[in-house]
Motif scaffolding. Structure first.
Motif, PDB file in Angstrom:
ATOM      1  N   VAL A   1     -31.381  -8.739 -59.779  1.00 28.36           N
ATOM      2  CA  VAL A   1     -31.089  -9.461 -58.537  1.00 28.36           C
ATOM      3  C   VAL A   1     -29.721 -10.122 -58.651  1.00 28.36           C
ATOM      4  CG1 VAL A   1     -31.860 -11.311 -56.993  1.00 28.36           C
ATOM      5  CG2 VAL A   1     -33.537  -9.883 -58.172  1.00 28.36           C
ATOM      6  N   PRO A   2     -28.858 -10.016 -57.622  1.00 30.73           N
ATOM      7  CA  PRO A   2     -27.540 -10.659 -57.672  1.00 30.73           C
ATOM      8  C   PRO A   2     -27.658 -12.162 -57.903  1.00 30.73           C
ATOM      9  CG  PRO A   2     -27.645  -9.105 -55.852  1.00 30.73           C
ATOM     10  CD  PRO A   2     -29.039  -9.208 -56.394  1.00 30.73           C
ATOM     11  N   TYR A   3     -26.714 -12.701 -58.654  1.00 34.53           N
ATOM     12  CA  TYR A   3     -26.690 -14.140 -58.946  1.00 34.53           C
ATOM     13  C   TYR A   3     -26.632 -14.926 -57.639  1.00 34.53           C
ATOM     14  CZ  TYR A   3     -25.361 -18.483 -61.303  1.00 34.53           C
ATOM     15  OH  TYR A   3     -25.325 -19.782 -61.775  1.00 34.53           O
ATOM     16  N   GLY A   4     -27.491 -15.925 -57.532  1.00 34.68           N
ATOM     17  CA  GLY A   4     -27.577 -16.721 -56.303  1.00 34.68           C
ATOM     18  C   GLY A   4     -28.791 -16.383 -55.464  1.00 34.68           C
ATOM     19  N   TYR A   5     -29.493 -15.297 -55.837  1.00 35.31           N
ATOM     20  CA  TYR A   5     -30.691 -14.882 -55.112  1.00 35.31           C
ATOM     21  C   TYR A   5     -31.851 -14.672 -56.079  1.00 35.31           C
ATOM     22  CZ  TYR A   5     -28.140 -14.038 -50.758  1.00 35.31           C
ATOM     23  OH  TYR A   5     -27.406 -14.193 -49.613  1.00 35.31           O
ATOM     24  N   ARG A   6     -33.030 -14.556 -55.518  1.00 36.98           N
ATOM     25  CA  ARG A   6     -34.228 -14.140 -56.254  1.00 36.98           C
ATOM     26  C   ARG A   6     -35.049 -13.267 -55.316  1.00 36.98           C
ATOM     27  NH1 ARG A   6     -38.252 -17.601 -54.427  1.00 36.98           N
ATOM     28  NH2 ARG A   6     -37.504 -19.541 -53.455  1.00 36.98           N
ATOM     29  N   ARG A   7     -35.987 -12.540 -55.886  1.00 38.60           N
ATOM     30  CA  ARG A   7     -36.814 -11.654 -55.066  1.00 38.60           C
ATOM     31  C   ARG A   7     -37.907 -12.452 -54.359  1.00 38.60           C
ATOM     32  NH1 ARG A   7     -35.822  -6.319 -55.686  1.00 38.60           N
ATOM     33  NH2 ARG A   7     -34.644  -5.725 -57.559  1.00 38.60           N
ATOM     34  N   GLY A   8     -38.031 -12.218 -53.055  1.00 38.40           N
ATOM     35  CA  GLY A   8     -39.095 -12.841 -52.293  1.00 38.40           C
ATOM     36  C   GLY A   8     -40.109 -11.797 -51.871  1.00 38.40           C
ATOM     37  N   LYS A   9     -40.684 -11.947 -50.720  1.00 31.46           N
ATOM     38  CA  LYS A   9     -41.662 -10.993 -50.203  1.00 31.46           C
ATOM     39  C   LYS A   9     -40.933  -9.848 -49.502  1.00 31.46           C
ATOM     40  CE  LYS A   9     -45.323 -14.433 -49.595  1.00 31.46           C
ATOM     41  NZ  LYS A   9     -46.242 -15.088 -48.639  1.00 31.46           N
ATOM     42  N   GLY A  10     -40.562  -8.848 -50.281  1.00 27.63           N
ATOM     43  CA  GLY A  10     -39.909  -7.670 -49.717  1.00 27.63           C
ATOM     44  C   GLY A  10     -38.468  -7.885 -49.327  1.00 27.63           C
ATOM     45  N   LYS A  11     -37.832  -8.975 -49.769  1.00 27.38           N
ATOM     46  CA  LYS A  11     -36.425  -9.197 -49.458  1.00 27.38           C
ATOM     47  C   LYS A  11     -35.841 -10.209 -50.439  1.00 27.38           C
ATOM     48  CE  LYS A  11     -37.157 -12.906 -46.063  1.00 27.38           C
ATOM     49  NZ  LYS A  11     -36.856 -13.349 -44.688  1.00 27.38           N
ATOM     50  N   TYR A  12     -34.521 -10.357 -50.389  1.00 27.92           N
ATOM     51  CA  TYR A  12     -33.855 -11.368 -51.202  1.00 27.92           C
ATOM     52  C   TYR A  12     -34.015 -12.736 -50.535  1.00 27.92           C
ATOM     53  CZ  TYR A  12     -31.386  -7.624 -53.720  1.00 27.92           C
ATOM     54  OH  TYR A  12     -31.074  -6.533 -54.487  1.00 27.92           O
ATOM     55  N   THR A  13     -34.255 -13.732 -51.355  1.00 25.70           N
ATOM     56  CA  THR A  13     -34.271 -15.115 -50.864  1.00 25.70           C
ATOM     57  C   THR A  13     -33.280 -15.930 -51.684  1.00 25.70           C
ATOM     58  OG1 THR A  13     -36.118 -15.680 -52.344  1.00 25.70           O
ATOM     59  CG2 THR A  13     -36.665 -14.987 -50.107  1.00 25.70           C
ATOM     60  N   ILE A  14     -32.693 -16.922 -51.066  1.00 27.20           N
ATOM     61  CA  ILE A  14     -31.656 -17.720 -51.720  1.00 27.20           C
ATOM     62  C   ILE A  14     -32.248 -18.570 -52.832  1.00 27.20           C
ATOM     63  CG2 ILE A  14     -30.070 -19.646 -51.350  1.00 27.20           C
ATOM     64  CD1 ILE A  14     -29.320 -18.465 -48.708  1.00 27.20           C
ATOM     65  N   ASP A  15     -31.602 -18.534 -53.976  1.00 25.55           N
ATOM     66  CA  ASP A  15     -31.965 -19.385 -55.110  1.00 25.55           C
ATOM     67  C   ASP A  15     -31.184 -20.696 -54.967  1.00 25.55           C
ATOM     68  OD1 ASP A  15     -32.319 -20.667 -57.544  1.00 25.55           O
ATOM     69  OD2 ASP A  15     -32.294 -18.811 -58.700  1.00 25.55           O
ATOM     70  N   ARG A  16     -31.893 -21.753 -54.663  1.00 33.14           N
ATOM     71  CA  ARG A  16     -31.217 -23.023 -54.354  1.00 33.14           C
ATOM     72  C   ARG A  16     -30.525 -23.634 -55.571  1.00 33.14           C
ATOM     73  NH1 ARG A  16     -32.445 -24.477 -49.299  1.00 33.14           N
ATOM     74  NH2 ARG A  16     -34.329 -23.617 -48.335  1.00 33.14           N
ATOM     75  N   SER A  17     -30.863 -23.190 -56.761  1.00 39.35           N
ATOM     76  CA  SER A  17     -30.234 -23.758 -57.957  1.00 39.35           C
ATOM     77  C   SER A  17     -28.903 -23.081 -58.288  1.00 39.35           C
ATOM     78  CB  SER A  17     -31.181 -23.648 -59.155  1.00 39.35           C
ATOM     79  OG  SER A  17     -31.460 -22.296 -59.454  1.00 39.35           O
ATOM     80  N   THR A  18     -28.755 -21.826 -57.911  1.00 45.37           N
ATOM     81  CA  THR A  18     -27.531 -21.089 -58.265  1.00 45.37           C
ATOM     82  C   THR A  18     -26.657 -20.731 -57.069  1.00 45.37           C
ATOM     83  OG1 THR A  18     -28.775 -18.999 -58.191  1.00 45.37           O
ATOM     84  CG2 THR A  18     -28.578 -20.105 -60.335  1.00 45.37           C
ATOM     85  N   SER A  19     -27.236 -20.668 -55.868  1.00 41.87           N
ATOM     86  CA  SER A  19     -26.441 -20.271 -54.697  1.00 41.87           C
ATOM     87  C   SER A  19     -25.283 -21.227 -54.390  1.00 41.87           C
ATOM     88  CB  SER A  19     -27.342 -20.126 -53.472  1.00 41.87           C
ATOM     89  OG  SER A  19     -28.009 -21.337 -53.176  1.00 41.87           O
ATOM     90  N   PRO A  20     -25.405 -22.566 -54.651  1.00 35.22           N
ATOM     91  CA  PRO A  20     -24.241 -23.431 -54.405  1.00 35.22           C
ATOM     92  C   PRO A  20     -23.022 -23.049 -55.231  1.00 35.22           C
ATOM     93  CG  PRO A  20     -26.232 -24.758 -54.583  1.00 35.22           C
ATOM     94  CD  PRO A  20     -26.609 -23.369 -54.987  1.00 35.22           C
ATOM     95  N   ILE A  21     -23.234 -22.495 -56.430  1.00 38.26           N
ATOM     96  CA  ILE A  21     -22.106 -22.068 -57.259  1.00 38.26           C
ATOM     97  C   ILE A  21     -21.393 -20.890 -56.591  1.00 38.26           C
ATOM     98  CG2 ILE A  21     -21.449 -21.160 -59.526  1.00 38.26           C
ATOM     99  CD1 ILE A  21     -23.872 -22.554 -60.703  1.00 38.26           C
ATOM    100  N   VAL A  22     -22.186 -19.937 -56.096  1.00 34.88           N
ATOM    101  CA  VAL A  22     -21.599 -18.772 -55.424  1.00 34.88           C
ATOM    102  C   VAL A  22     -20.862 -19.210 -54.157  1.00 34.88           C
ATOM    103  CG1 VAL A  22     -22.088 -16.536 -54.366  1.00 34.88           C
ATOM    104  CG2 VAL A  22     -23.413 -17.283 -56.347  1.00 34.88           C
ATOM    105  N   LYS A  23     -21.479 -20.104 -53.394  1.00 36.47           N
ATOM    106  CA  LYS A  23     -20.857 -20.578 -52.161  1.00 36.47           C
ATOM    107  C   LYS A  23     -19.543 -21.288 -52.458  1.00 36.47           C
ATOM    108  CE  LYS A  23     -20.427 -21.894 -47.852  1.00 36.47           C
ATOM    109  NZ  LYS A  23     -19.843 -20.958 -46.872  1.00 36.47           N
ATOM    110  N   ASP A  24     -19.521 -22.125 -53.499  1.00 32.85           N
ATOM    111  CA  ASP A  24     -18.300 -22.838 -53.872  1.00 32.85           C
ATOM    112  C   ASP A  24     -17.220 -21.864 -54.334  1.00 32.85           C
ATOM    113  OD1 ASP A  24     -17.064 -25.240 -53.823  1.00 32.85           O
ATOM    114  OD2 ASP A  24     -17.962 -26.049 -55.642  1.00 32.85           O
ATOM    115  N   PHE A  25     -17.627 -20.799 -55.000  1.00 34.58           N
ATOM    116  CA  PHE A  25     -16.685 -19.755 -55.429  1.00 34.58           C
ATOM    117  C   PHE A  25     -16.013 -19.123 -54.204  1.00 34.58           C
ATOM    118  CE2 PHE A  25     -15.943 -15.218 -56.139  1.00 34.58           C
ATOM    119  CZ  PHE A  25     -15.100 -15.233 -57.239  1.00 34.58           C
TER     120      PHE A  25
END
Length: 430
Positions: free
Chosen positions: A135-159
């Protein structure tokens, strides 16, 4: 002599072959798409009027399992039909190929296992489910789709925010390493910037992209700006995209056709630093003289303030608007068709499997249209040009901020020499 041909195609993986592609004069062609009803019709016809030859591309098209393939080969052999596989070394009447049938059966088994895996992946694509793998950094697997990982997604957004602000990939990599202790390579940073997942889309191994499958970390407008910045930086020499000086990588000496670099000069025992633009690889003799950096920057700003509004005014905005409206209309039409599919399933016009396949094709077409729309210049280009044509605007910016705006509008700056004197010619990107 009667020659017939049979082909099987899985609509999830391929399209039916061209009927003229057999290379033989064929009396009748049987084609199956998804099911094998035509294969059963072929066997029934051969019981009443056997054919002399049956052409198929590969033996595994005769069934979904090894047992089915063997059973149908035996049926055809009993009826006296000679089977020729055009893409495999097999002809049922040649004894040496009959001996090699055991090896072919093993290959068939491998091909059917591979097809089964690819069918599973294709069904996931129809459901717009994420592909297998990490799974790409900043996401995790949800129910049949990617869901945002709140612990890592702020790093990607800041990037992304840092890249949008300064337009420097290396600078953004250093920024998150310093602020979050998240160390990534420049190559990984570039993959982040181009990864459709962060834009809310899902990309598959076959190169197709489906839009709006999950929540994106950046918006469509930000994604379009990222793409423009990457295209802009690709025109510059390596490493100059993150250089601290706004003119780095833009200035070219017209006399020797070489790109000039920024050099620093310090006087002994003094902290004051002087900047020059110099061509270290000048082939001329004597070499082209260095020019103070501040003089070229001042002259560049003067030319931009004078000529940029005229260059933007010369653009054909009505034609640009026509292209954008055309693309938006096509996207809207595809979305309307997409919305009608549930009703077609309810009325029985389409079965569920066909509707999913149609929806998948529509969504990939929409993604392609959105990609074409994203590469067009922003509609507010004229208002931006008016704002940056004020000299005070440039004086209030830092060097890094000036670098961002200069590269947004300028392709290169040519130095035209006349002895010890020089002049500038600014070439805009449009």
């Amino acid at each position: 002599m009667k020659i017939i041909a049979y082909s099987y195609s899985d609509p999830l993986l391929e399209t039916s072959p061209d009927q003229a592609s057999w290379g033989w004069e064929v009396d009748q062609i049987y084609q199956d798409l998804g099911e094998r009803s035509q294969l059963q019709q072929l066997l029934n016809d051969c019981e009443t009027e056997p054919a002399n030859y049956l052409l198929i591309r590969r033996l595994e098209e005769l069934g979904d399992t090894l047992a089915q393939v063997s059973d149908r080969l035996n049926q055809l052999e009993v009826m006296g039909v000679i089977v020729i596989a055009t893409e495999q070394k097999y002809t049922s009447e040649v004894s040496k190929f009959r001996v090699e049938l055991l090896n072919l059966l093993q290959e068939i088994q491998r091909q059917q296992r591979s097809r089964s895996i690819r069918q599973g992946h294709a069904r996931n694509r129809l459901e717009a489910s994420p592909p297998p793998g990490k799974v790409p950094y900043g996401y995790r697997r949800g129910k049949g789709k990617y869901t945002i990982d709140r612990s890592t997604s702020p790093i990607v957004k800041d990037f992304f925010d840092n890249f949008l602000l300064y337009g420097s990939l290396r600078g953004s990599v250093r920024y998150i390493a310093k602020k979050y202790a998240k160390k990534i390579s420049v190559t990984t940073g570039r993959r982040w910037l181009t990864n459709p997942v962060y834009r809310g889309d899902t990309a598959y191994q076959n190169g197709e992209i489906i839009s709006d499958t999950h929540t994106g970390i950046i918006s469509r407008e930000e994604a379009a700006q990222v793409d423009r910045l990457l295209r802009r930086n690709s025109r510059l020499p390596s490493r100059t995209a993150s250089a601290p000086h706004s003119l780095a990588g833009l200035v070219v000496c017209e006399q020797c056709q070489s790109r000039m670099i920024v050099t620093r000069v310090n006087q002994r025992y003094q902290e004051q630093e002087y900047l020059y633009l110099r061509n270290t690889n000048c082939p001329q003799s004597p070499k082209c003289r260095a020019i103070p950096y501040s003089e070229i920057l001042e002259k560049t700003i003067e030319i931009v303030c004078r000529d940029l509004p005229l260059a933007v005014a010369g653009m054909n905005f009505p034609q640009l608007d026509t292209i954008k409206n055309s693309l938006n209309d096509k996207i809207s039409n595809q979305q309307n068709i997409l919305e009608q599919l549930p009703k077609l399933i309810e009325t029985g016009v389409l079965d569920t499997e066909t509707a999913k396949l149609r929806a998948y094709k529509l969504r990939t077409e929409i993604s392609q249209l959105q990609a074409k729309l994203a590469i067009l210049p922003p509609v507010n280009l004229r208002s931006v040009a008016e704002a940056v044509s004020i000299s005070q605007f440039w004086l209030d910016l830092s060097e890094v901020e000036r670098r961002f705006y200069l590269r947004e509008f300028i392709r290169n700056i040519d130095i035209i020499r006349n002895g010890k004197d020089w002049d500038l010619q600014v070439v805009f990107i449009f």
